[in-house]
Design an enzyme around this catalytic site. Structure first.
Site, PDB file in Angstrom:
ATOM      1  N   ASP A  31       0.824  -1.306  -0.157  1.00 55.42           N
ATOM      2  CA  ASP A  31      -0.082   0.168   0.182  1.00 55.42           C
ATOM      3  C   ASP A  31       0.996   1.439   0.077  1.00 55.42           C
ATOM      4  OD1 ASP A  31      -3.265   0.582   0.995  1.00 55.42           O
ATOM      5  OD2 ASP A  31      -1.693   2.308   1.210  1.00 55.42           O
ATOM      6  N   ASN A  88     -12.761  -3.039   2.789  1.00 55.37           N
ATOM      7  CA  ASN A  88     -13.425  -1.838   2.766  1.00 55.37           C
ATOM      8  C   ASN A  88     -14.575  -1.937   1.753  1.00 55.37           C
ATOM      9  OD1 ASN A  88     -12.109  -0.944   5.079  1.00 55.37           O
ATOM     10  ND2 ASN A  88     -10.444   0.150   3.718  1.00 55.37           N
ATOM     11  N   VAL A  97     -10.913   3.050  -3.452  1.00 50.97           N
ATOM     12  CA  VAL A  97     -10.612   2.614  -4.866  1.00 50.97           C
ATOM     13  C   VAL A  97     -11.406   1.526  -5.406  1.00 50.97           C
ATOM     14  CG1 VAL A  97      -9.024   1.347  -6.486  1.00 50.97           C
ATOM     15  CG2 VAL A  97      -7.987   3.029  -4.469  1.00 50.97           C
ATOM     16  N   HIS A 101     -10.298  -5.441  -3.152  1.00 44.77           N
ATOM     17  CA  HIS A 101      -9.023  -5.670  -2.834  1.00 44.77           C
ATOM     18  C   HIS A 101      -9.286  -6.176  -1.302  1.00 44.77           C
ATOM     19  CE1 HIS A 101      -9.484  -1.399  -2.583  1.00 44.77           C
ATOM     20  NE2 HIS A 101      -8.834  -1.496  -1.318  1.00 44.77           N
ATOM     21  N   ILE A 102      -8.270  -6.789  -0.715  1.00 47.47           N
ATOM     22  CA  ILE A 102      -7.947  -7.313   0.348  1.00 47.47           C
ATOM     23  C   ILE A 102      -6.715  -6.803   1.051  1.00 47.47           C
ATOM     24  CG2 ILE A 102      -7.677  -9.259   1.724  1.00 47.47           C
ATOM     25  CD1 ILE A 102      -8.922 -10.945  -0.073  1.00 47.47           C
ATOM     26  N   HIS A 103      -6.996  -6.210   2.203  1.00 49.37           N
ATOM     27  CA  HIS A 103      -5.750  -5.426   2.791  1.00 49.37           C
ATOM     28  C   HIS A 103      -5.353  -6.342   3.758  1.00 49.37           C
ATOM     29  CE1 HIS A 103      -6.910  -0.974   2.237  1.00 49.37           C
ATOM     30  NE2 HIS A 103      -8.075  -1.484   1.837  1.00 49.37           N
TER      31      HIS A 103
END
Ligand code: 5GP
Length: 115
Positions: A31, A88, A97, A101-103
């Site tokens: 990130d 999120n 965004v 996506h996976i944080h």
């Protein structure tokens, strides 16, 4: 044709970012604004807008594959003590965004409840 998302541009090398993992369904980058010593984004190559817009059965393989890939990347990144996984979904949850996506966050103690 829809304009490429930020993450598609990164996957295609149009925006520079170090790709730390890539396979036939997803890729991972650090990130740009890390919230922990290790903050990785795992992104499907398919531009699924957000989790709530994923459809079954088309996207089930991608999502399952990404979940199975998370611990692989965590291991690769040395997150042996544990890590947190966040998605999120929607503005109220902090999504910025619109390409799902996976944080993966780790490298420091995490608190609960999250902010
Ligand atoms: P979201 O807020 O949608 O859950 O997560 C988007 C994430 O993408 C944010 O944590 C943000 O810091 C990260 N991000 C935004 N632009 C870039 C970029 O150009 N490169 C990288 N590596 N990360 C980005």
């Amino acid at each position: 044709m829809e304009e490429k998302t930020l993450f598609q541009k990164i996957a295609d090398g149009e925006i520079p970012s170090k790709i730390i993992y890539r396979d036939e369904l997803c890729f991972a980058i650090y990130d740009i604004n890390p919230q922990a010593p290790k903050h990785i984004l795992l992104v499907p190559l398919k531009p699924i807008k957000r989790l709530s817009e994923a459809t079954a059965p088309e996207d089930a393989e991608i999502l399952a594959h990404m979940m199975i890939t998370v611990p692989k990347i965590a291991r690769q990144e040395g997150l042996t003590d544990g890590f947190r996984v966040v998605i999120n979904n929607g503005l109220i949850a902090g999504e910025t965004v619109p390409h799902m996506h996976i944080h993966i966050l780790g490298g420091r103690p995490m608190h609960w409840p999250p902010g």
